[in-house]
Design a protein around this motif. Structure first.
Motif, PDB file in Angstrom:
ATOM      1  N   GLU A 195      83.609  13.463  29.714  1.00 40.23           N
ATOM      2  CA  GLU A 195      82.970  13.936  30.941  1.00 40.23           C
ATOM      3  C   GLU A 195      81.989  15.065  30.638  1.00 40.23           C
ATOM      4  O   GLU A 195      80.882  15.117  31.195  1.00 40.23           O
ATOM      5  N   ARG A 196      82.383  15.971  29.762  1.00 41.89           N
ATOM      6  CA  ARG A 196      81.503  17.083  29.422  1.00 41.89           C
ATOM      7  C   ARG A 196      80.304  16.622  28.599  1.00 41.89           C
ATOM      8  O   ARG A 196      79.210  17.181  28.718  1.00 41.89           O
ATOM      9  N   CYS A 197      80.490  15.602  27.791  1.00 37.76           N
ATOM     10  CA  CYS A 197      79.363  15.044  27.034  1.00 37.76           C
ATOM     11  C   CYS A 197      78.324  14.431  27.975  1.00 37.76           C
ATOM     12  O   CYS A 197      77.138  14.389  27.647  1.00 37.76           O
ATOM     13  N   ASN A 198      78.781  13.946  29.113  1.00 42.56           N
ATOM     14  CA  ASN A 198      77.879  13.301  30.076  1.00 42.56           C
ATOM     15  C   ASN A 198      77.288  14.267  31.096  1.00 42.56           C
ATOM     16  O   ASN A 198      76.534  13.853  31.981  1.00 42.56           O
ATOM     17  N   MET A 199      77.630  15.547  30.975  1.00 41.72           N
ATOM     18  CA  MET A 199      77.041  16.547  31.858  1.00 41.72           C
ATOM     19  C   MET A 199      75.548  16.688  31.576  1.00 41.72           C
ATOM     20  O   MET A 199      75.068  16.341  30.490  1.00 41.72           O
ATOM     21  N   GLU A 200      74.817  17.205  32.549  1.00 37.80           N
ATOM     22  CA  GLU A 200      73.414  17.518  32.312  1.00 37.80           C
ATOM     23  C   GLU A 200      73.318  18.603  31.248  1.00 37.80           C
ATOM     24  O   GLU A 200      74.175  19.485  31.156  1.00 37.80           O
ATOM     25  N   GLU A 201      72.251  18.502  30.446  1.00 36.97           N
ATOM     26  CA  GLU A 201      72.082  19.478  29.378  1.00 36.97           C
ATOM     27  C   GLU A 201      71.887  20.882  29.959  1.00 36.97           C
ATOM     28  O   GLU A 201      71.151  21.071  30.928  1.00 36.97           O
ATOM     29  N   SER A 202      72.578  21.837  29.347  1.00 41.16           N
ATOM     30  CA  SER A 202      72.456  23.232  29.757  1.00 41.16           C
ATOM     31  C   SER A 202      72.892  24.110  28.597  1.00 41.16           C
ATOM     32  O   SER A 202      73.438  23.621  27.599  1.00 41.16           O
ATOM     33  N   ARG A 203      72.648  25.399  28.744  1.00 43.18           N
ATOM     34  CA  ARG A 203      73.042  26.323  27.686  1.00 43.18           C
ATOM     35  C   ARG A 203      74.553  26.367  27.495  1.00 43.18           C
ATOM     36  O   ARG A 203      75.052  26.607  26.403  1.00 43.18           O
ATOM     37  N   LYS A 204      75.279  26.122  28.570  1.00 41.69           N
ATOM     38  CA  LYS A 204      76.732  26.229  28.525  1.00 41.69           C
ATOM     39  C   LYS A 204      77.407  24.932  28.070  1.00 41.69           C
ATOM     40  O   LYS A 204      78.592  24.936  27.723  1.00 41.69           O
ATOM     41  N   LYS A 205      76.677  23.836  28.060  1.00 39.19           N
ATOM     42  CA  LYS A 205      77.292  22.541  27.774  1.00 39.19           C
ATOM     43  C   LYS A 205      77.946  22.515  26.398  1.00 39.19           C
ATOM     44  O   LYS A 205      79.098  22.089  26.259  1.00 39.19           O
ATOM     45  N   ARG A 206      77.242  22.975  25.373  1.00 37.61           N
ATOM     46  CA  ARG A 206      77.817  22.939  24.033  1.00 37.61           C
ATOM     47  C   ARG A 206      79.097  23.769  23.975  1.00 37.61           C
ATOM     48  O   ARG A 206      80.068  23.361  23.344  1.00 37.61           O
ATOM     49  N   GLN A 207      79.103  24.911  24.609  1.00 40.40           N
ATOM     50  CA  GLN A 207      80.292  25.754  24.608  1.00 40.40           C
ATOM     51  C   GLN A 207      81.485  25.025  25.221  1.00 40.40           C
ATOM     52  O   GLN A 207      82.597  25.060  24.677  1.00 40.40           O
ATOM     53  N   LEU A 208      81.261  24.344  26.329  1.00 44.42           N
ATOM     54  CA  LEU A 208      82.338  23.606  26.981  1.00 44.42           C
ATOM     55  C   LEU A 208      82.827  22.454  26.105  1.00 44.42           C
ATOM     56  O   LEU A 208      84.040  22.199  26.010  1.00 44.42           O
ATOM     57  N   VAL A 209      81.898  21.758  25.468  1.00 44.11           N
ATOM     58  CA  VAL A 209      82.274  20.660  24.567  1.00 44.11           C
ATOM     59  C   VAL A 209      83.088  21.198  23.396  1.00 44.11           C
ATOM     60  O   VAL A 209      84.124  20.622  23.018  1.00 44.11           O
TER      61      VAL A 209
END
Length: 196
Positions: A44-58
């Motif tokens: 689900e997190r991989c499919n999120m819109e790209e953002s600065r926080k996305k990598r941190q969550l992944v």
């Protein structure tokens, strides 16, 4: 008058059934439940819109999921040696093709000694690199690789060999029948699912 003791229920199947209705159902494996939740969360997190926080969550999810990998010696596991489809990556070279809408079915095939990355173009042709791999003797999660050939296929415009670029390693920090997660020597992440 002495009452007779009730007979213990037999554990044998009753009336030819393959299960005993008097047996207590097995408790669900809490480890499996946590693993499945984390796998779902990661995708689900991989499919999120790209953002600065996305990598941190992944990365946070990967850190937790890595504790439940079924392949502690992933570099030599048979589960690793198959064709994989890319779900998400931080690799700029691959994302160059994805972000421009040129490709969306990127694969990597691993065998005992070889690997092949294929970036098919939607309008025909593609870009592929191949090379060799070997398990790292000092780290059971690590696979060393070195690219040997690269081909740019432009369809009707011809196919061209280009100098291969790249060598390093990847650590398969999570691996099971339907998910693979790598961290590599360039501090990139790859999340893949198998092609059956």
């Amino acid at each position: 008058m002495v009452k007779s003791k009730p007979k213990a229920q037999s554990s044998r199947p009753l009336f030819g059934l393959s299960w005993n209705p008097f047996e207590k159902p097995a408790k669900p494996d809490p480890t499996s439940e946590v693993r499945m939740k984390l796998k779902t969360q990661l995708l689900e997190r991989c499919n999120m819109e790209e953002s600065r926080k996305k990598r941190q969550l992944v990365e946070e999810t990967i850190q937790e999921l890595a504790k439940f990998s079924v392949a502690p010696e992933a570099s030599t596991s048979p589960l690793l040696k198959r064709e994989w489809k890319l779900v998400w990556t931080t690799e700029k070279e691959i994302n160059f093709f994805i972000e421009r809408g040129w490709s969306d079915g990127i694969t990597q095939t691993l065998s005992e000694e070889n690997l092949q990355n294929m970036i098919p173009f939607k309008r025909g042709g593609g870009f592929g690199v191949s090379g060799f791999i070997r398990p790292d003797e000092s780290n059971p999660l690590r696979t060393q690789f070195k690219f040997q050939t690269a081909t740019l296929d432009l369809g009707k415009f011809g196919s061209y060999s280009v100098p291969p670029v790249g060598e390093g390693w990847f650590d398969t920090v999570y691996l099971d029948d339907d998910l693979r997660v790598d961290l590599n020597s360039r501090n990139d992440i790859l999340v893949c699912t198998p092609i059956f």
